[in-house]
Design an enzyme around this catalytic site. Structure first.
Site, mmCIF file in Angstrom:
data_model
loop_
_atom_site.group_PDB
_atom_site.id
_atom_site.type_symbol
_atom_site.label_atom_id
_atom_site.label_comp_id
_atom_site.label_asym_id
_atom_site.label_seq_id
_atom_site.Cartn_x
_atom_site.Cartn_y
_atom_site.Cartn_z
ATOM 1 N N CYS A 196 9.424 -9.677 -2.044
ATOM 2 C CA CYS A 196 10.718 -10.031 -1.453
ATOM 3 C C CYS A 196 11.855 -9.805 -2.464
ATOM 4 C CB CYS A 196 10.696 -11.496 -1.016
ATOM 5 S SG CYS A 196 10.545 -12.651 -2.383
ATOM 6 N N CYS A 256 11.504 -11.816 -5.639
ATOM 7 C CA CYS A 256 10.470 -11.275 -6.530
ATOM 8 C C CYS A 256 11.017 -10.089 -7.318
ATOM 9 C CB CYS A 256 9.251 -10.822 -5.731
ATOM 10 S SG CYS A 256 8.427 -12.114 -4.808
#
Length: 78
Positions: free
Chosen positions: A10, A13
């Site tokens: 995501c 991240c």
């Protein structure tokens, strides 16, 4: 030094991975950075993502400041 980013890939991240790369570059260090996306592998360390592992140790969960990431990496080289 081995760095692992735990998370599904995501935006958070990706931000954590960028912060780690930036810190390594600024400190003049080289390290293997691996992004772990497998939920079973992530669950071995945490249920909260993103998370940062340095040399096999869970160091932080969530997206910290750049200064915090740099501090964590510096601690590992001492």
């Amino acid at each position: 030094m081995e760095i692992k980013i735990l998370g599904p890939g995501c935006p958070k991240c990706q931000t954590l991975e960028r912060l780690a790369k930036r810190a390594l570059e600024e400190l003049g260090l080289e390290a293997k950075i691996e992004h772990i996306k497998d939920p079973k592998e992530i669950a071995k360390y945490t249920f909260t993502t993103p998370a940062l592992l340095v040399n096999g140790k869970l160091k932080i969960q969530g997206v910290p400041s750049y200064a915090k990431v740099k501090e964590i990496i510096e601690e590992e080289i001492k």
